[in-house]
Write a protein that holds these residues in place. Structure first.
Motif, PDB file in Angstrom:
ATOM      1  N   MET A  30      14.460  -4.924   9.744  1.00 20.47           N
ATOM      2  CA  MET A  30      13.571  -5.507   8.726  1.00 20.47           C
ATOM      3  C   MET A  30      13.880  -4.995   7.317  1.00 20.47           C
ATOM      4  N   ARG A  31      15.080  -4.363   7.200  1.00 16.66           N
ATOM      5  CA  ARG A  31      15.590  -3.895   5.905  1.00 16.66           C
ATOM      6  C   ARG A  31      14.721  -2.803   5.297  1.00 16.66           C
ATOM      7  N   CYS A  32      14.117  -1.975   6.143  1.00 16.90           N
ATOM      8  CA  CYS A  32      13.358  -0.821   5.642  1.00 16.90           C
ATOM      9  C   CYS A  32      14.330   0.247   5.156  1.00 16.90           C
ATOM     10  N   GLU A  33      13.873   1.065   4.229  1.00 16.98           N
ATOM     11  CA  GLU A  33      14.696   2.134   3.671  1.00 16.98           C
ATOM     12  C   GLU A  33      14.296   3.473   4.279  1.00 16.98           C
ATOM     13  N   ALA A  77       0.854  -1.194   0.000  1.00 21.99           N
ATOM     14  CA  ALA A  77       0.000   0.000   0.000  1.00 21.99           C
ATOM     15  C   ALA A  77       0.888   1.241   0.000  1.00 21.99           C
ATOM     16  N   THR A  78       0.339   2.388  -0.400  1.00 24.35           N
ATOM     17  CA  THR A  78       1.095   3.629  -0.358  1.00 24.35           C
ATOM     18  C   THR A  78       0.469   4.579   0.655  1.00 24.35           C
ATOM     19  N   LEU A  79       1.335   5.140   1.510  1.00 26.92           N
ATOM     20  CA  LEU A  79       0.910   6.052   2.569  1.00 26.92           C
ATOM     21  C   LEU A  79       1.772   7.320   2.536  1.00 26.92           C
ATOM     22  N   TYR A 134       6.676  -4.124   2.291  1.00 29.60           N
ATOM     23  CA  TYR A 134       6.816  -3.402   1.018  1.00 29.60           C
ATOM     24  C   TYR A 134       5.899  -2.178   0.928  1.00 29.60           C
ATOM     25  N   CYS A 135       5.405  -1.713   2.047  1.00 29.17           N
ATOM     26  CA  CYS A 135       4.569  -0.509   2.060  1.00 29.17           C
ATOM     27  C   CYS A 135       5.423   0.731   1.756  1.00 29.17           C
ATOM     28  N   MET A 182      11.056  -4.540   4.345  1.00 24.48           N
ATOM     29  CA  MET A 182      11.338  -3.822   3.090  1.00 24.48           C
ATOM     30  C   MET A 182      10.398  -2.644   2.834  1.00 24.48           C
ATOM     31  N   ALA A 183       9.850  -2.046   3.881  1.00 28.18           N
ATOM     32  CA  ALA A 183       8.982  -0.877   3.695  1.00 28.18           C
ATOM     33  C   ALA A 183       9.826   0.355   3.371  1.00 28.18           C
TER      34      ALA A 183
END
Length: 218
Positions: free
Chosen positions: A213-216, A154-156, A173-174, A193-194
């Motif tokens: 969790m490898r978020c950017e 989803a996109t927020l 992947y958000c 990966m969010a």
């Protein structure tokens, strides 16, 4: 019913204006067009009619019970759904831009691929809702209950989630760059990966977990 004071009401679909539902409802002089549509929707709910693609843009449907209804691909542009009950409703691919959903009950609703960009959803109840691939850029979700929601892909972007409850939510992947998470609750959230670039209000321990969790963050 007073047949001298009744009218057949049609609910139309968004494509080719096909008739999705027809009902005869009483029309007292003081009724507004939205009141008539509300009456027709209540009858459609009772009849378990599939209203996929229904056009309800610009209507006042505040406080209406539409729980469990099939409203996928519906057009709710600029519709007032404040305090409405849409728990368990099928709303896949529905359009909500400009709508009001403050305090609405959307628990367990299917909102996959729905467009909720810029929508006022303050205090909305979304526990267990499926929001995978939904567009929620710029949405106002202050104080909303988003516990156990599915927000994968989803996109927020730029959304305001101040004070929102995201406990046990799935944000895999958000894309949430620029979102405000001040005072939001993050118990057991899945962040894998969010995209969290330029987010604000994220507590240090939550940020640390998101990094694992490898978020950017950028």
């Amino acid at each position: 019913m007073d047949t001298n004071n009744a009218r057949e009401v049609l609910l139309f679909g968004a494509h080719r204006n096909e008739i999705l539902f027809a009902a005869t409802v009483p029309i007292p002089a003081q009724r507004t067009p939205s009141d008539v549509v509300r009456a027709a929707l209540s009858l459609a709910k009772e009849a378990k009619t599939n209203l996929a693609g229904v056009k309800l843009d610009g209507r006042d449907l505040s406080g209406l019970d539409m729980s469990g209804m099939k409203l996928g691909k519906g057009n709710f542009h600029a519709t007032d759904l404040s305090g409405a009950t849409l728990a368990g409703a099928m709303l896949k691919y529905a359009l909500f831009e400009g709508a009001k959903l403050g305090g609405a009950d959307l628990q367990g609703a299917d909102l996959r691929n729905a467009n909720l960009a810029g929508v006022d959803m303050r205090g909305a109840k979304l526990k267990g809702a499926d929001l995978r691939h939904a567009t929620m850029d710029g949405a106002d979700l202050r104080g909303a209950d988003l516990s156990q929601v599915k927000l994968e892909r989803a996109t927020l972007r730029g959304a305001n989630l101040e004070g929102a409850n995201l406990s046990r939510a799935m944000l895999t992947y958000c894309v949430a760059d620029g979102a405000n998470f001040t005072d939001a609750q993050f118990e057991s959230v899945e962040f894998y990966m969010a995209d969290m670039k330029e987010v604000t209000g994220l507590a240090d321990e939550v940020r640390a977990h998101a990094l694992r969790m490898r978020c950017e963050f950028g």
